[in-house]
Design an enzyme around this catalytic site. Sequence first.
Site, PDB file in Angstrom:
ATOM      1  N   GLU A  98       0.829  -1.201   0.000  1.00  0.00           N
ATOM      2  CA  GLU A  98       0.000   0.000   0.000  1.00  0.00           C
ATOM      3  C   GLU A  98       0.869   1.259   0.000  1.00  0.00           C
ATOM      4  OE1 GLU A  98      -4.189  -1.053   2.059  1.00  0.00           O
ATOM      5  OE2 GLU A  98      -2.462  -1.220   3.400  1.00  0.00           O
ATOM      6  N   GLU A 137      -4.218  -9.499   3.172  1.00  0.00           N
ATOM      7  CA  GLU A 137      -5.116  -9.196   4.279  1.00  0.00           C
ATOM      8  C   GLU A 137      -6.256 -10.201   4.413  1.00  0.00           C
ATOM      9  OE1 GLU A 137      -2.925  -5.366   3.761  1.00  0.00           O
ATOM     10  OE2 GLU A 137      -3.567  -7.034   2.521  1.00  0.00           O
TER      11      GLU A 137
END
Length: 259
Positions: free
Chosen positions: A116, A136
């Site tokens: 990210e 995730e």
Amino acid sequence: MSEGLRVEVRDRVGYVTIDRPERRNALGAEVMAGLVEAFVRFDADDDVWAVLVTGAGDQAFSAGRDLKELAGQDAAGGPPPSPMRQPLRNPFEVVLECRKPTVAALNGAAMGGGLELAMACDVRIAADHARLALPEALRGMGANFGSVVLPRLVPLGIAYDMLYTGRTVSAQEAERWGLVNRVVPAAELADTAEGYVRTLLANAPLTIRRYKAVIQAGLHQSPAAALRLDVRPDPYSSEDRVEGVRAFAEKRAPRWRGR
């Protein structure tokens, strides 16, 4: 600035190194707060014309959120890590909104929050052994930033696949889908990233800042609406525009001043 993060400015470049190689450069709370502070400073500093982000060592750019730290917070009854609801700004958002061009040099694995952070940068250059993933879904997390930004960088089906499965992709596959701009041998990464940043510094800084502002403001507007955006800074009326034209006429390199 903060433990686990090295920040310096040299020759108009802001350098940020996540320096926790023993934890695969995981993003602990202190590191994330330091990223916010660093990029707020870079954004406001007219003497910083570009930013280069990397990790220490050769194993990981960043393994993402420090899950050991998070597990300790959970055990102590701390609040859940809900995105955009923390007392401090989200570091990925701050990096994304930095007005200066940002380059990520992926010196190894970029996982979860590490990817990210890389996606928040404008350009990504990866060592050939780098691996990228948003795992995730394997940890019950949410990849809030990644689920918004990844579909804007790669074909939609690839974004769904990476998010749904949490699978790891090679640097070469990431380059094929445009997730990274260039893949180079690991031994050449530092010099390649530095050379790229220096290429940016050779160009007019106000023009580059305007390009970034136009892209971010106009990406999802119609061409007609985007063309009419009053985006700043204005290179057309700048001293640098006059200097660039004069330098061309005089057959010399321009001397940019950022104004």
